[in-house]
Write an enzyme that holds these catalytic residues in place. Structure first.
Site, short mmCIF file in Angstrom:
data_model
loop_
_atom_site.label_atom_id
_atom_site.label_comp_id
_atom_site.label_asym_id
_atom_site.label_seq_id
_atom_site.Cartn_x
_atom_site.Cartn_y
_atom_site.Cartn_z
N CYS A 2 0.83 -1.20 0.00
CA CYS A 2 0.00 0.00 0.00
C CYS A 2 0.88 1.26 0.00
CB CYS A 2 -0.93 0.07 1.20
SG CYS A 2 -1.93 -1.38 1.46
N ARG A 27 3.71 -0.38 -4.98
CA ARG A 27 3.57 -0.92 -3.63
C ARG A 27 2.23 -1.62 -3.43
NH1 ARG A 27 6.36 0.76 1.02
NH2 ARG A 27 8.43 1.20 0.29
N TRP A 75 -3.10 -2.59 -1.37
CA TRP A 75 -2.85 -4.02 -1.59
C TRP A 75 -3.68 -4.73 -0.54
CZ3 TRP A 75 -0.89 -8.09 1.29
CH2 TRP A 75 -0.53 -9.23 0.58
N ASN A 99 -1.83 2.16 6.16
CA ASN A 99 -1.01 1.01 5.75
C ASN A 99 -0.80 0.16 6.99
OD1 ASN A 99 -0.69 2.09 3.24
ND2 ASN A 99 1.47 2.64 3.48
N GLY A 100 -0.80 -1.15 6.82
CA GLY A 100 -0.56 -2.04 7.97
C GLY A 100 -1.79 -2.86 8.28
N GLU A 483 16.72 -18.65 -6.99
CA GLU A 483 16.36 -17.28 -7.31
C GLU A 483 15.73 -17.20 -8.72
OE1 GLU A 483 15.73 -14.65 -5.98
OE2 GLU A 483 15.92 -13.11 -7.52
N LYS A 487 11.94 -15.83 -9.71
CA LYS A 487 11.69 -14.75 -10.68
C LYS A 487 10.66 -15.20 -11.71
CE LYS A 487 12.99 -12.28 -9.17
NZ LYS A 487 13.62 -11.77 -7.99
N GLU A 490 7.01 -15.59 -10.14
CA GLU A 490 6.30 -14.41 -9.66
C GLU A 490 5.81 -13.49 -10.77
OE1 GLU A 490 10.09 -11.88 -7.93
OE2 GLU A 490 8.13 -11.38 -7.17
N HIS A 506 16.04 -38.28 -5.69
CA HIS A 506 15.34 -38.55 -4.43
C HIS A 506 13.87 -38.13 -4.54
CE1 HIS A 506 19.11 -39.61 -2.60
NE2 HIS A 506 19.64 -38.51 -3.12
N LYS A 603 5.42 -4.58 -3.73
CA LYS A 603 6.87 -4.46 -3.64
C LYS A 603 7.38 -4.63 -2.22
CE LYS A 603 10.95 -3.64 -5.22
NZ LYS A 603 11.58 -4.76 -5.96
O1 M6R Z 1 12.39 -5.56 0.57
P1 M6R Z 1 12.90 -6.91 0.88
O2 M6R Z 1 14.22 -7.20 0.25
O3 M6R Z 1 12.93 -7.21 2.35
O4 M6R Z 1 11.83 -7.90 0.23
C1 M6R Z 1 11.92 -9.27 0.41
C2 M6R Z 1 10.99 -9.99 -0.55
O5 M6R Z 1 9.66 -9.61 -0.31
C3 M6R Z 1 11.32 -9.72 -2.01
O6 M6R Z 1 12.64 -10.04 -2.29
C4 M6R Z 1 10.40 -10.53 -2.92
O7 M6R Z 1 10.65 -11.89 -2.78
C5 M6R Z 1 10.57 -10.09 -4.38
N1 M6R Z 1 9.30 -9.82 -4.97
C6 M6R Z 1 11.23 -11.11 -5.21
O8 M6R Z 1 11.44 -10.69 -6.52
#
Ligand code: M6R
Length: 608
Positions: A2, A27, A75, A99-100, A483, A487, A490, A506, A603
């Site tokens: 948010c 956000r 969000w 927010n929160g 990683e 990517k 998501e 396994h 984000k």
């Molecule tokens: O702001 P941060 O690095 O703490 O965020 C951690 C994760 O939320 C962030 O890396 C998330 O996994 C990304 N969307 C991945 O691309």
């Protein structure tokens, strides 16, 4: 999660609110709204489901020249994305953006019989609670806000305005960032400095437990227990270019292509290739403290966690007598983990606001363990609460998928590891190859991105209709595979999982069939031949392999191969990760999906 904006001054509030919300859209983007007040106090509340452009369409029919207002991009946590659940929420004469999460909203709601609830949100409960103390203006708004917040359990960054006083905004924070922008005859608010860029360079970062009354030329800050706070005005470092797409179609591609420069910023003044040493100022640990370190805990979520895993693999290769434990923050915060003596914790976060990571930091600090931040956002909560830290300095990362932050987080942590190794007296001949490869990384990154972009785009188009992918690697290529799979899933919504090559037989080998393709990371090195045998096992079962390798002589009969020409050996997996980033990007573009704002995500995850 948010975004909040607010304005009080002499200019058109709608204009700032909309432009600020657009900057914060990354956000949260499932609904948005603003309320402005006329000089007489008449409120205009406009909300819309979907992204800010939907709100703009509505505003075009409701142009106002009001000089005060607050806005929000959402969000969803409580209640589906809809106009009725969008902020601002109204109770009596007041309007609130939040927010929160208000954790005890159900209990509070039971006490608020006079308010007729319209939404399913916890935020409307807070609005009604504030209004119950405000009693339509019989008490000052700030007092009503403070009284209400004293009853609240949870996290919040809030902004409140009242029709009864169209000259003031009341803001408060606990666990969710809020920044006050100090202008000439105007005061602005935002949950993220990027919304303030171009309007003012001066900002006050509110602390948890603080509440402020803002008018166009005054800022009064107090704690919830009414102690006055003398505000520290800080300089906003972000500039306009850093928050624009710079000619690219998407922020994600811009941020991927930015990496030669962003990593250069991470290294600036810290890496000394000529004598093979690293000098980090930020952690603030003495030589003796560094020498004593026996255990490193690395804490993060998502990409930051993967960066910690990869850095951990590297650090243990050159630092003697040290154990490394990389943990997922949302799990670790509730574990009863024993932390041995002489431990140091690295707290890794791009945003510096991730709720689970912040909670871990606080738990770890309670145990008297030194905490070092590996953070990007300057002045963020984590950056302010750690004992010392190394900013990664990659500039704003707008796209939800984290790319340039990952690369710099890994390198910043490896530099911290090298600092420990130097203090422990590890021979320069052992450390020098790491330092010299780090120094070359920015230019190697530039080469790899430029020379493979078209090829990766072409390969990605071949796999756009697949529903499943498996990412495979061993040693440092295993966190790289993790990683890469994050990517892909998501942003392209392809179900992607990562496995260590050695784990295939396994269980996961049973999956291989026509619906899957596999991305195999094959860096040159001791384990290369073993990984090649694993690839053969997949090929023998009809696997469709895309190999990413820096072995020039690679000649396996796989469907596709990306050969990375680089002189780097140690950090080749970091270069391979660039290929994963480009692959995820191009497949998502080919599928016609929203690259920068994938569904269901935001984000910065400031709620648990
Ligand atoms: O702001 P941060 O690095 O703490 O965020 C951690 C994760 O939320 C962030 O890396 C998330 O996994 C990304 N969307 C991945 O691309």
């Amino acid at each position: 999660m948010c975004g909040i904006v607010g304005y009080v001054g002499n200019k058109n509030a709608q204009d700032f609110l909309v432009s600020g919300l657009k900057r914060l859209e990354y956000r949260g983007y499932d609904s948005a709204g603003i309320v402005t007040l006329s000089d007489e106090g008449t409120a205009t509340l406009i909300r819309a489901k979907g992204n800010i452009s939907n709100l703009e369409e509505k505003l075009a029919q409701n142009k106002r020249n009001d000089k005060i207002g607050i806005g929000h991009t959402r969000w969803a946590t409580h209640g589906e994305p809809s106009e009725i659940n969008a902020h601002p929420h109204q109770a009596g004469k007041i309007f609130l953006v939040h927010n929160g999460i208000i954790e005890n909203y159900k209990e509070l709601k039971k006490t608020l019989n006079e308010h007729e609830f319209k939404s399913e949100t916890d935020t409307e409960v807070l609005a009604a609670l504030i209004n119950s103390f405000y009693k339509d203006g019989q008490h000052p708004l700030t007092n009503a806000v403070v009284q209400a917040l004293k009853l609240v359990k949870g996290t919040y960054g809030i902004a409140v305005v009242s029709e009864l006083d169209p000259t003031e905004i009341v803001v408060a924070r606990s666990g969710s960032p809020l920044i006050v922008g100090v202008g000439h005859d105007e005061t602005l608010i935002a949950s993220d400095a990027s919304a303030l860029v171009g309007h003012t360079k001066q900002a006050i970062y509110l602390n948890d437990g603080e509440v402020a009354r803002l008018t166009k030329n005054s800022i009064e800050i107090k704690t919830l227990s009414a102690e006055p706070v003398s505000a520290k005005v800080e300089e906003i470092e972000t500039n306009l270019a850093a928050i624009q797409k710079g000619g690219y179609d998407h922020f994600l591609l811009k941020e991927i292509m930015d990496q030669p420069e962003s990593l250069t910023e991470t290294l600036r003044g810290r890496i000394h290739a000529e004598d093979g040493t690293v000098r980090l100022g930020g952690p603030g640990l003495s030589e003796t403290e560094l020498r004593k370190i026996k255990h490193l805990i690395i804490v993060g979520c998502g990409t930051a966690y993967h960066a910690g895993l990869l850095a951990g693999y590297y650090i243990e290769k050159f630092t003697p007598e040290i154990t490394i434990e990389t943990v997922i923050a949302s799990e670790y915060r509730y574990r009863q983990a024993y932390i041995p003596e002489n431990s140091v914790a690295l707290i890794v976060s791009q945003s510096g606001e991730t709720a689970d990571t912040l909670a871990c930091l606080r738990e770890i600090k309670k145990q008297g363990v030194k905490t070092i931040g590996i953070v990007n956002a300057i002045g963020s909560t984590i950056a302010r609460e750690v004992d010392g830290g190394t900013y990664v300095h990659v500039g704003p990362e707008i796209s939800v998928a984290s790319t340039k932050a990952f690369t710099s987080q890994v390198v910043a942590m490896v530099m911290f590891g090298l600092t420990i190794a130097q203090a422990k007296g590890v021979r320069n001949s052992i450390l020098r190859p790491y330092v010299s490869e780090i120094a070359k990384l920015p230019s190697e990154i530039a080469k790899v991105l430029e020379s493979n972009r078209d090829l990766v785009q072409e390969i990605a188009s071949q796999y756009k209709d697949f529903e499943h992918a498996i990412y495979l690697g061993r040693d440092t290529a295993y966190p790289t595979a993790m990683e890469g799979s994050l990517k892909l899933k998501e942003i392209s919504y392809i179900d992607a999982n990562a496995y260590a090559f050695g784990e295939l037989k396994h269980g996961p080998l049973a999956l291989i069939d026509d619906r899957f393709f596999e991305i195999a990371f094959l860096p040159d090195g001791e384990l290369y031949e073993k990984a090649v045998s694993n690839v053969q096992e997949v090929l023998a079962r009809g696997g469709k392999i895309v190999a990413i390798t820096n072995v020039d002589k690679f000649d396996l009969d796989v469907e596709n191969v990306v050969k990375i020409a680089t002189e780097l050996k140690i950090f080749a997996p970091i270069l391979m990760n660039l290929i994963s980033q480009l692959f995820a990007y191009y497949i998502t573009v080919a599928k016609g999906l929203n690259v920068d704002q994938p569904r269901n995500l935001a984000k910065s995850v400031t709620v648990e």
